[in-house]
Design an enzyme around this catalytic site. Structure first.
Site, PDB file in Angstrom:
ATOM      1  N   SER A 121      43.390  34.168  35.341  1.00  0.00           N
ATOM      2  CA  SER A 121      42.591  35.257  34.771  1.00  0.00           C
ATOM      3  C   SER A 121      42.458  35.098  33.270  1.00  0.00           C
ATOM      4  O   SER A 121      43.357  34.564  32.603  1.00  0.00           O
ATOM      5  CB  SER A 121      43.302  36.575  35.069  1.00  0.00           C
ATOM      6  OG  SER A 121      42.746  37.628  34.330  1.00  0.00           O
ATOM      7  N   TYR A 145      50.367  42.269  34.292  1.00  0.00           N
ATOM      8  CA  TYR A 145      49.458  41.511  35.159  1.00  0.00           C
ATOM      9  C   TYR A 145      49.171  40.130  34.547  1.00  0.00           C
ATOM     10  O   TYR A 145      49.332  39.098  35.200  1.00  0.00           O
ATOM     11  CB  TYR A 145      48.140  42.282  35.358  1.00  0.00           C
ATOM     12  CG  TYR A 145      47.060  41.448  35.976  1.00  0.00           C
ATOM     13  CD1 TYR A 145      47.149  41.060  37.312  1.00  0.00           C
ATOM     14  CD2 TYR A 145      45.964  41.010  35.230  1.00  0.00           C
ATOM     15  CE1 TYR A 145      46.165  40.274  37.886  1.00  0.00           C
ATOM     16  CE2 TYR A 145      44.979  40.228  35.794  1.00  0.00           C
ATOM     17  CZ  TYR A 145      45.079  39.860  37.119  1.00  0.00           C
ATOM     18  OH  TYR A 145      44.118  39.065  37.678  1.00  0.00           O
ATOM     19  N   LYS A 149      50.270  36.090  35.720  1.00  0.00           N
ATOM     20  CA  LYS A 149      49.339  34.958  35.881  1.00  0.00           C
ATOM     21  C   LYS A 149      49.797  33.779  35.022  1.00  0.00           C
ATOM     22  O   LYS A 149      49.754  32.629  35.444  1.00  0.00           O
ATOM     23  CB  LYS A 149      47.913  35.387  35.513  1.00  0.00           C
ATOM     24  CG  LYS A 149      47.295  36.373  36.490  1.00  0.00           C
ATOM     25  CD  LYS A 149      46.959  35.686  37.809  1.00  0.00           C
ATOM     26  CE  LYS A 149      46.487  36.640  38.880  1.00  0.00           C
ATOM     27  NZ  LYS A 149      46.221  36.005  40.165  1.00  0.00           N
TER      28      LYS A 149
HETATM   29  N1  UFG Z   1      35.143  50.658  31.806  1.00  0.00           N
HETATM   30  C1  UFG Z   1      34.582  51.869  31.486  1.00  0.00           C
HETATM   31  N2  UFG Z   1      34.596  52.853  32.430  1.00  0.00           N
HETATM   32  C2  UFG Z   1      35.145  52.670  33.664  1.00  0.00           C
HETATM   33  C3  UFG Z   1      35.710  51.420  33.989  1.00  0.00           C
HETATM   34  C4  UFG Z   1      35.693  50.426  33.034  1.00  0.00           C
HETATM   35  O1  UFG Z   1      34.090  52.081  30.375  1.00  0.00           O
HETATM   36  O2  UFG Z   1      35.134  53.631  34.462  1.00  0.00           O
HETATM   37  C5  UFG Z   1      35.102  49.594  30.802  1.00  0.00           C
HETATM   38  C6  UFG Z   1      36.480  49.037  30.481  1.00  0.00           C
HETATM   39  O3  UFG Z   1      37.095  49.811  29.496  1.00  0.00           O
HETATM   40  C7  UFG Z   1      36.113  47.630  30.031  1.00  0.00           C
HETATM   41  C8  UFG Z   1      34.877  47.273  30.864  1.00  0.00           C
HETATM   42  O4  UFG Z   1      34.369  48.514  31.335  1.00  0.00           O
HETATM   43  O5  UFG Z   1      35.756  47.646  28.693  1.00  0.00           O
HETATM   44  C9  UFG Z   1      35.191  46.393  32.044  1.00  0.00           C
HETATM   45  O6  UFG Z   1      36.282  46.963  32.756  1.00  0.00           O
HETATM   46  P1  UFG Z   1      36.781  46.453  34.160  1.00  0.00           P
HETATM   47  O7  UFG Z   1      37.925  47.336  34.557  1.00  0.00           O
HETATM   48  O8  UFG Z   1      35.625  46.347  35.088  1.00  0.00           O
HETATM   49  O9  UFG Z   1      37.280  44.979  33.880  1.00  0.00           O
HETATM   50  P2  UFG Z   1      38.322  44.437  32.793  1.00  0.00           P
HETATM   51  O10 UFG Z   1      37.546  43.701  31.776  1.00  0.00           O
HETATM   52  O11 UFG Z   1      39.243  45.479  32.318  1.00  0.00           O
HETATM   53  O12 UFG Z   1      39.222  43.507  33.706  1.00  0.00           O
HETATM   54  C10 UFG Z   1      38.852  42.212  34.059  1.00  0.00           C
HETATM   55  C11 UFG Z   1      39.499  41.851  35.385  1.00  0.00           C
HETATM   56  C12 UFG Z   1      40.997  41.847  35.247  1.00  0.00           C
HETATM   57  C13 UFG Z   1      41.389  40.948  34.116  1.00  0.00           C
HETATM   58  C14 UFG Z   1      40.666  41.338  32.847  1.00  0.00           C
HETATM   59  C15 UFG Z   1      40.944  40.355  31.755  1.00  0.00           C
HETATM   60  O13 UFG Z   1      39.111  42.764  36.373  1.00  0.00           O
HETATM   61  O14 UFG Z   1      41.570  41.377  36.444  1.00  0.00           O
HETATM   62  O15 UFG Z   1      39.273  41.326  33.062  1.00  0.00           O
HETATM   63  O16 UFG Z   1      41.479  41.031  30.682  1.00  0.00           O
HETATM   64  F1  UFG Z   1      42.716  41.066  33.893  1.00  0.00           F
END
Ligand code: UFG
Length: 329
Positions: A121, A145, A149
């Site tokens: 990841s 997490y 990894k």
């Molecule tokens: N976000 C919102 N509202 C929501 C959900 C998410 O604004 O309801 C934002 C988050 O704050 C983030 C972006 O949308 O800025 C993307 O969020 P996600 O949860 O979809 O994905 P992440 O980037 O947090 O996570 C992904 C992978 C993880 C991995 C990470 C790497 O899903 O497994 O990238 O840091 F760890």
């Protein structure tokens, strides 16, 4: 060639099982079904088992006659890993160690299985010090997490030196989208990812979506991520296996498109794709979110010959929308 696929009933695993099958491989899904779905397995055979039980994984390797492993079986929620790190170390590290010991043919496992593709990841990098992020960026994860990894990557490196295992670690950026035929897609028991949440709001299954943080150092103040289509991810796994089979050495390879989209851009694109209004409200930052995560895709293109077939955000969201409209599991 037979390929054991721990986690093959999950979102990324199941799309890869289908891709493997279509490429002429015989995948054997190994899954405890804690998060995966039996209905998602499209190709090959299935063994129910748990990586945290050494005998389960040893027997699966022996009984299946697998010559390679693609390892997807892991818990994957950053927030949950902060609240319950034990769950993550137990499954992702202890379970992962069992897999490596069984593959190495140690601990009474018998036959060695020498080739491994691992679902890593972008979380291994932590807060990026350079954008786009290349594979030589230091691994400084900021949550349990990401640390699990990284730990699995370190264990693979040691097992390779000691037992000759060869591996590719694929470091995913933001996996998204669904199979374009609409029959399989993302279905998590507790959804935290942006695109499915936005589409559930479009369908009226949620009142709206929260935008976590509007004061980041980005043009519109919301976080930027690199979204990669699930089939482009799945295809990269087959290419990585072919790379190892043709004698390729151990490599960590990023999987992202090299393009970033902000949270607001994702919501706007989902409004265009769905034709629905999608209420969005500003909310405080979610702890641990870096402002930008954008992959360098140079290495995947150069080493694997990978080319994304679905690089466009609206295309990615469009396939996810078709899935959410007629979700089957
Ligand atoms: N976000 C919102 N509202 C929501 C959900 C998410 O604004 O309801 C934002 C988050 O704050 C983030 C972006 O949308 O800025 C993307 O969020 P996600 O949860 O979809 O994905 P992440 O980037 O947090 O996570 C992904 C992978 C993880 C991995 C990470 C790497 O899903 O497994 O990238 O840091 F760890």
């Amino acid at each position: 060639m037979k390929v054991l696929v721990p986690g093959g009933a999950g979102y990324i695993g199941s799309h890869t099982v289908r891709e493997l099958s279509e490429a002429g491989y015989s995948p054997i899904t190994f899954d405890n079904l804690s998060e995966g779905h039996l209905e998602a397995i499209r190709g090959g055979s299935f063994i129910q088992g748990d990586l945290t039980r050494f005998d389960d994984v040893r027997n699966a390797l022996l009984d299946s006659g697998a010559e390679a492993v693609m390892h997807f079986a892991a818990h994957c929620y950053v927030g949950e890993s902060v609240e319950d790190p034990g769950k993550y170390y137990q499954n992702n590290v202890v379970g992962g160690l069992n897999l490596l010991r069984a593959m190495a043919g140690t601990a009474g496992a018998g036959r060695a299985v020498p080739l491994l593709i691992f679902s890593s990841s972008a979380a291994v990098y932590g807060i990026p010090s350079q954008i786009p992020i290349s594979e030589d960026h230091p691994r400084l994860p900021i949550n349990p997490y990401g640390r699990t990894k990284k730990m699995f990557e370190l264990m693979m490196e040691d097992f390779s030196r000691a037992h000759g295992l060869r591996w590719v670690s694929l470091r995913y950026f933001n996996a998204a989208g669904a199979h374009p035929d609409g029959s399989m897609g993302e279905s998590h028991r507790q959804e935290t990812h942006l695109i499915p949440l936005v589409l559930q709001a479009a369908l009226g299954r949620r009142p709206g979506v929260s935008v976590y943080g509007t004061d980041y150092d980005t043009p519109d103040g919301t976080c930027i991520r690199d979204y990669i289509h699930i089939l482009d991810l799945a295809h990269a796994h087959v290419l990585a296996l072919e790379y190892l089979r043709s004698g390729g050495g151990n490599e960590a390879i990023n999987l992202g498109n090299g393009t970033g989209y902000s949270v607001r851009e994702v919501i706007q694109a989902a409004r265009r794709v769905s034709g629905r209004p999608i209420p969005a409200s500003d909310a405080p930052r979610r702890p641990g979110d870096p402002d930008r995560l954008i992959s360098s895709s140079d290495k995947s293109r150069r080493l694997l010959g990978w080319e994304p077939a679905y690089p466009d955000l609206e295309q990615i969201i469009g396939t996810a929308w078709q899935w959410h409209l007629h979700q089957r599991y």
